[in-house]
Design an enzyme around this catalytic site. Sequence first.
Site, PDB file in Angstrom:
ATOM      1  N   ARG A 104      28.147  31.818  55.909  1.00  5.92           N
ATOM      2  CA  ARG A 104      26.849  31.831  55.521  1.00  5.92           C
ATOM      3  C   ARG A 104      26.204  33.287  55.389  1.00  5.92           C
ATOM      4  O   ARG A 104      25.344  33.788  54.645  1.00  5.92           O
ATOM      5  CB  ARG A 104      25.875  31.203  56.418  1.00  5.92           C
ATOM      6  N   TYR A 122      37.795  17.061  59.721  1.00  5.03           N
ATOM      7  CA  TYR A 122      38.458  16.388  58.603  1.00  5.03           C
ATOM      8  C   TYR A 122      39.785  15.837  59.130  1.00  5.03           C
ATOM      9  O   TYR A 122      40.228  15.996  60.005  1.00  5.03           O
ATOM     10  CB  TYR A 122      38.467  17.491  57.275  1.00  5.03           C
TER      11      TYR A 122
END
Length: 364
Positions: A325, A183
């Site tokens: 996750r 990013y």
Amino acid sequence: MTSQLFTPYKLGGLELANRIVIAPMCQYSAEDGRATDWHTIHLGHLALSGAALMFLEATAVEPEGRISPQDLGLWSDETEAALARTLAAVRAHSDMPIGIQLGHAGRKASVRAPWTGGGQLGLDEGGWQTLAPSAIPFGDHPRAPLALDLAGIARIRENFAASARRSVRLGLQAIELHAAHGYLLHQFLSPLSNQRGDDYGGTLENRMRLPLEVYDAVRAVVPAHIPVGFRVSGTDWVPGGWDIEQTIAFAKTAEARGCSFMHVSSGGLSAKQAIPLGPNYQVPFARAVKQATNLPSIAVGLITEPDQAEAIVGTGDADLVALARGILYDPRWPWHAAAHLGASVKAPNQYLRSQPRQFRNLFG
């Protein structure tokens, strides 16, 4: 023996009950940047998990900084009010500290949610012109980003500070600046994506300039007791890209400016990355940062087993471990880890009767 994973830790002025952090995880469920009922449900059940600290997902500091049109944002009174409602609901039933990850997606913005195929959105599909250090597209994106001019860089820097002010008003207790996963701040750091010829490109010092300026701008508007740190990628996993030596140099420079922690991940910048996935595959990067600095380090990535997390903290590879996750799959992971390691964890009063009889001290 006492479990090291379940010993307290002080991060800046923040007292943590144990060493388990819930990492930021994009939900692609906001409406024009505003948190929705999904965020209340998602954050609410994770806030009952027994972890010590939870970071909100990557939260855009301006609309163009969203990864997808469904990303969470904190750039306006409307986005602030929506997040305030969600946080009030969560805090009514949990005292878990909550932090926020502030970010800008740069050239990786304007894409579809992953379950709708991902890929760059066209301008006629609700997409927008992306921004980057240089006009180099990400992967197979058909539309190149616009290279930021100095006015654009200044605007983004100030937008990070403005979102940090809103974070303080919301009572958020830690701020993580997203300089990882390809990013915008990572795009400035990496020579693969930053090919500028001005003071924001070229040398390592110049490539570090914007992330450090963003840090300074945020730190200036955030009370001293609130930790402000970085999420970084330890490597691009591409020859000639960002690597652990440059990460250590960045960490040392950030530490000298008062940075509170380094949350060390990897990759995300280039479609050419070759990642050797496996348990603990990113832990060596957190260890290297910890050994080279006095910064608290957070390790993340395929940390799934209690003994594995215990060893990371117990051997000093990192001060904290972050789950992403794994805690989506098992939202009571800290309970199960505490049971396995003979430790105690906080549970809500409504769930105390669920304590298994063989773990009589699990809930203290």
